[in-house]
Design a protein around this motif. Structure first.
Motif, mmCIF file in Angstrom:
data_model
loop_
_atom_site.group_PDB
_atom_site.id
_atom_site.type_symbol
_atom_site.label_atom_id
_atom_site.label_comp_id
_atom_site.label_asym_id
_atom_site.label_seq_id
_atom_site.Cartn_x
_atom_site.Cartn_y
_atom_site.Cartn_z
ATOM 1 N N LYS A 108 -6.739 -5.817 1.883
ATOM 2 C CA LYS A 108 -6.654 -4.375 1.654
ATOM 3 C C LYS A 108 -5.197 -3.923 1.599
ATOM 4 O O LYS A 108 -4.809 -3.147 0.719
ATOM 5 N N LYS A 109 -4.380 -4.454 2.522
ATOM 6 C CA LYS A 109 -2.958 -4.097 2.518
ATOM 7 C C LYS A 109 -2.283 -4.551 1.230
ATOM 8 O O LYS A 109 -1.456 -3.844 0.670
ATOM 9 N N GLN A 110 -2.639 -5.747 0.775
ATOM 10 C CA GLN A 110 -2.014 -6.261 -0.429
ATOM 11 C C GLN A 110 -2.455 -5.470 -1.659
ATOM 12 O O GLN A 110 -1.676 -5.258 -2.578
ATOM 13 N N GLN A 160 -3.167 -2.325 -1.667
ATOM 14 C CA GLN A 160 -2.536 -1.015 -1.603
ATOM 15 C C GLN A 160 -1.079 -1.070 -2.032
ATOM 16 O O GLN A 160 -0.507 -0.072 -2.433
ATOM 17 N N THR A 161 -0.476 -2.233 -1.933
ATOM 18 C CA THR A 161 0.923 -2.383 -2.303
ATOM 19 C C THR A 161 0.985 -2.618 -3.806
ATOM 20 O O THR A 161 0.914 -3.724 -4.278
ATOM 21 N N THR A 162 1.111 -1.561 -4.544
ATOM 22 C CA THR A 162 1.168 -1.657 -5.998
ATOM 23 C C THR A 162 2.550 -1.257 -6.471
ATOM 24 O O THR A 162 3.259 -0.486 -5.823
ATOM 25 N N VAL A 163 2.918 -1.786 -7.610
ATOM 26 C CA VAL A 163 4.206 -1.446 -8.197
ATOM 27 C C VAL A 163 3.996 -0.247 -9.106
ATOM 28 O O VAL A 163 3.157 -0.268 -9.994
ATOM 29 N N THR A 164 4.754 0.791 -8.843
ATOM 30 C CA THR A 164 4.669 1.970 -9.700
ATOM 31 C C THR A 164 5.679 1.819 -10.823
ATOM 32 O O THR A 164 6.847 1.509 -10.596
#
Length: 109
Positions: free
Chosen positions: A56-58, A60-64
């Motif tokens: 889930k943490k991974q 959520q870590t998206t590149v904008t």
């Protein structure tokens, strides 16, 4: 000789005398099986919870991606996203050419 802990059952009418141990390891193993199963399931649930939490943490870590205004404000050195594959290809080709030049230079005496 050791002391036998158990109950002797049997008589002349019902058959041979059999020694039954109440505290034998087999009895403990039978009693320990439900506890072992409970702890095994509990361990699997904890591991699954940790893995799902990390996933889930991974996620959520998206590149904008920067907008056009943000990239324009960054300066002239910013490369447009469409030009990145071409720029990477040029770098790779340049590195391959340098490696080929070094290899040919090292091979000639």
């Amino acid at each position: 000789m050791g002391v036998l802990a158990g109950v002797i059952k049997g008589d002349a009418i019902h058959g041979p005398i059999v020694l039954q141990r109440h505290n034998s390891p087999a009895n403990h193993k039978q009693k320990a099986k439900p506890m072992r199963a409970v702890f095994s399931v509990l361990g699997l649930v904890l591991v699954a919870a940790m893995v799902l939490s990390l996933a889930k943490k991974q996620m959520q870590t998206t590149v904008t991606l920067p907008s056009d205004a943000a990239s324009a404000a960054a300066g002239a050195s910013a490369v447009p996203l469409q030009a990145l594959p071409a720029a990477v290809e040029q770098q790779v080709q340049g590195q391959l050419q340098q490696a080929a030049d070094r290899a040919s230079a090292a091979a000639t005496p």
